[in-house]
Design a protein around this motif. Structure first.
Motif, PDB file in Angstrom:
ATOM      1  N   UNK A  47       1.140  -1.150  -0.216  1.00 18.98           N
ATOM      2  CA  UNK A  47      -0.163   0.493  -0.056  1.00 18.98           C
ATOM      3  C   UNK A  47       0.841   1.844   0.323  1.00 18.98           C
ATOM      4  N   UNK A  48       0.757   2.546  -0.515  1.00 20.59           N
ATOM      5  CA  UNK A  48       1.469   4.053  -0.428  1.00 20.59           C
ATOM      6  C   UNK A  48       0.851   4.074   1.039  1.00 20.59           C
ATOM      7  N   UNK A  49       0.214   3.623   1.279  1.00 17.82           N
ATOM      8  CA  UNK A  49       0.620   4.839   2.652  1.00 17.82           C
ATOM      9  C   UNK A  49      -0.791   3.124   3.675  1.00 17.82           C
ATOM     10  N   UNK A  50       0.246   3.343   5.636  1.00 18.95           N
ATOM     11  CA  UNK A  50      -0.444   2.161   6.354  1.00 18.95           C
ATOM     12  C   UNK A  50      -2.001   2.913   6.439  1.00 18.95           C
ATOM     13  N   UNK A  51      -2.482   2.735   6.597  1.00 19.29           N
ATOM     14  CA  UNK A  51      -4.145   3.194   7.234  1.00 19.29           C
ATOM     15  C   UNK A  51      -4.904   1.720   8.280  1.00 19.29           C
ATOM     16  N   UNK A  52      -5.786   2.209   8.678  1.00 15.69           N
ATOM     17  CA  UNK A  52      -6.698   0.703   9.644  1.00 15.69           C
ATOM     18  C   UNK A  52      -6.940   0.234   8.611  1.00 15.69           C
ATOM     19  N   UNK A  53      -7.606   0.647   7.257  1.00 10.08           N
ATOM     20  CA  UNK A  53      -8.059  -0.156   6.998  1.00 10.08           C
ATOM     21  C   UNK A  53      -7.155  -1.169   6.153  1.00 10.08           C
ATOM     22  N   UNK A  54      -5.522  -0.779   5.257  1.00 13.33           N
ATOM     23  CA  UNK A  54      -4.731  -1.358   5.204  1.00 13.33           C
ATOM     24  C   UNK A  54      -4.752  -2.158   6.077  1.00 13.33           C
ATOM     25  N   UNK A  55      -4.203  -2.281   7.561  1.00 15.71           N
ATOM     26  CA  UNK A  55      -4.147  -3.026   8.110  1.00 15.71           C
ATOM     27  C   UNK A  55      -5.227  -4.035   8.162  1.00 15.71           C
ATOM     28  N   UNK A  56      -6.303  -4.189   8.752  1.00 14.19           N
ATOM     29  CA  UNK A  56      -7.732  -4.807   8.174  1.00 14.19           C
ATOM     30  C   UNK A  56      -7.523  -5.879   7.181  1.00 14.19           C
ATOM     31  N   UNK A  57      -7.023  -5.144   5.999  1.00 14.41           N
ATOM     32  CA  UNK A  57      -6.995  -6.017   4.920  1.00 14.41           C
ATOM     33  C   UNK A  57      -6.071  -6.618   5.307  1.00 14.41           C
ATOM     34  N   UNK A  58      -4.857  -6.582   5.609  1.00 14.67           N
ATOM     35  CA  UNK A  58      -3.514  -7.612   5.785  1.00 14.67           C
ATOM     36  C   UNK A  58      -4.376  -9.100   6.801  1.00 14.67           C
ATOM     37  N   UNK A  59      -5.069  -9.044   7.588  1.00 11.82           N
ATOM     38  CA  UNK A  59      -5.298  -9.312   8.608  1.00 11.82           C
ATOM     39  C   UNK A  59      -6.135 -10.917   8.077  1.00 11.82           C
ATOM     40  N   UNK A  60      -7.289  -9.627   6.898  1.00 15.34           N
ATOM     41  CA  UNK A  60      -8.069 -10.947   6.423  1.00 15.34           C
ATOM     42  C   UNK A  60      -7.208 -11.868   5.097  1.00 15.34           C
ATOM     43  N   UNK A  61      -7.059 -11.305   4.251  1.00 16.11           N
ATOM     44  CA  UNK A  61      -5.479 -12.467   3.976  1.00 16.11           C
ATOM     45  C   UNK A  61      -4.550 -12.103   3.958  1.00 16.11           C
ATOM     46  N   UNK A  62      -4.282 -12.692   5.628  1.00 16.11           N
ATOM     47  CA  UNK A  62      -3.760 -13.509   6.140  1.00 16.11           C
ATOM     48  C   UNK A  62      -2.169 -12.968   5.459  1.00 16.11           C
ATOM     49  N   UNK A  63      -2.324 -11.839   5.216  1.00 13.32           N
ATOM     50  CA  UNK A  63      -0.066 -11.336   5.057  1.00 13.32           C
ATOM     51  C   UNK A  63       0.242 -10.988   7.007  1.00 13.32           C
ATOM     52  N   UNK A  64       1.022 -11.530   6.662  1.00 16.62           N
ATOM     53  CA  UNK A  64       2.271 -11.421   8.099  1.00 16.62           C
ATOM     54  C   UNK A  64       2.892 -10.237   7.484  1.00 16.62           C
ATOM     55  N   UNK A  65       3.556  -9.641   6.463  1.00 18.89           N
ATOM     56  CA  UNK A  65       4.171  -7.956   5.892  1.00 18.89           C
ATOM     57  C   UNK A  65       3.219  -7.120   5.270  1.00 18.89           C
ATOM     58  N   UNK A  66       3.331  -6.160   5.774  1.00 17.08           N
ATOM     59  CA  UNK A  66       3.055  -4.906   4.436  1.00 17.08           C
ATOM     60  C   UNK A  66       4.009  -3.974   4.781  1.00 17.08           C
ATOM     61  N   UNK A  67       4.236  -3.808   3.186  1.00 16.94           N
ATOM     62  CA  UNK A  67       5.152  -3.393   2.675  1.00 16.94           C
ATOM     63  C   UNK A  67       4.545  -1.366   2.315  1.00 16.94           C
TER      64      UNK A  67
END
Ligand SMILES: [Zn+2]
Length: 271
Positions: A47-67
């Motif tokens: 994602x371009x920026x970290x937002x609460x929505x991005x974190x929730x999407x990462x949890x839902x997609x079972x991502x252990x890393x956000x870039x």
């Protein structure tokens, strides 16, 4: 035989071989932001920026890393609280064991980085750095040529269409012929003089204050080149796909996702 496990450090090492952290601006804070370099990584959200929505999407997609492109942490926080925007993001990442890594001005400055990719999206040929480093290993902004000259009015249509944005701010004559185009994704006001020196017909960037538009005026008040503010998010959004494509080629066993929602808080109102 089981597939090789990659950790956050492996991805960081690969990214930094492309976009060396030493290319980053002095004010920047690139690299690991939250979590652990030893985090095992099978799915990554970009994602371009970290937002609460991005974190929730990462949890839902079972991502252990956000870039992210933009670092979450520019200055050292004095406290990390659930009640603060940054604090709650850090705590949410920590609770869910998600590692956050940011690649910012070092990617802007890399070969094939943010601005060179922006030049490609706008259809420019012969793309080079607008402001190269002395040895040419990195640089800021990009410059290139349109295949055929076109009036500024048509060039603006091109920017609207290719950056998928209904709004632009600009200065320049609508009839001016545009052939040489300079660009810089994000806040590129400091490169206006470089674009003038390079004899660009137009410079496309973002975050331009009112007085910046006076920098392109000649002694008689006419525009020496056109200047376009196409929006920070709009001139950098492609960075998500740029990173996704680059990483997928190098780590085919890891699943990379671009975030599904815009991360900009800015809305555009047109009457
Ligand atoms: Zn930016």
């Amino acid at each position: 035989m089981s597939e090789k496990n990659f950790c956050a450090h492996d991805l960081a090492q690969a990214l930094e071989s492309w976009a060396d952290p030493s290319f980053a601006e002095s004010y920047d804070n690139v690299g690991l932001q939250v979590g652990s370099a030893t985090q095992i990584v099978r799915r990554v959200l970009i994602a371009l920026d970290l937002t609460p929505g991005v974190v929730e999407e990462a949890i839902q997609k079972e991502c252990s890393m956000i870039l992210t492109h933009h670092p979450l942490l520019f200055r050292s926080p004095s406290r990390i609280l659930e009640e603060d925007f940054i604090g709650q993001l850090i705590l949410r990442l920590a609770k869910k064991n998600i590692t956050l890594y940011s690649i910012h001005t070092n990617l802007d400055a890399a070969h094939g980085g943010v601005s060179i990719a922006l030049a490609e999206i706008l259809g420019l040929h012969h793309r080079t750095f607008l402001n190269p480093s002395d040895d040419g290993t990195f640089g800021m902004g990009a410059i290139g040529h349109l295949p055929e000259p076109e009036p500024l009015k048509s060039f603006l249509d091109r920017v609207h269409a290719r950056l998928k944005t209904p709004s632009l701010r600009y200065a320049g004559s609508d009839e001016a012929q545009i052939k040489t185009v300079a660009v810089c994704g994000g806040s590129g006001g400091s490169l206006i003089q470089s674009a003038l020196d390079a004899k660009a017909d137009v410079y496309v960037t973002a975050d331009l204050g009112y007085h910046r538009f006076f920098e392109i005026l000649g002694p008689d008040g006419s525009c020496q080149m056109a200047l376009v503010d196409a929006g920070h998010y709009e001139t950098e959004k492609h960075t998500e796909q740029l990173l996704c494509t680059w990483l997928t080629e190098r780590f085919p066993t890891i699943k990379f996702y671009c975030t599904s929602a815009p991360t900009t808080p800015i809305k555009i109102s047109i009457r």
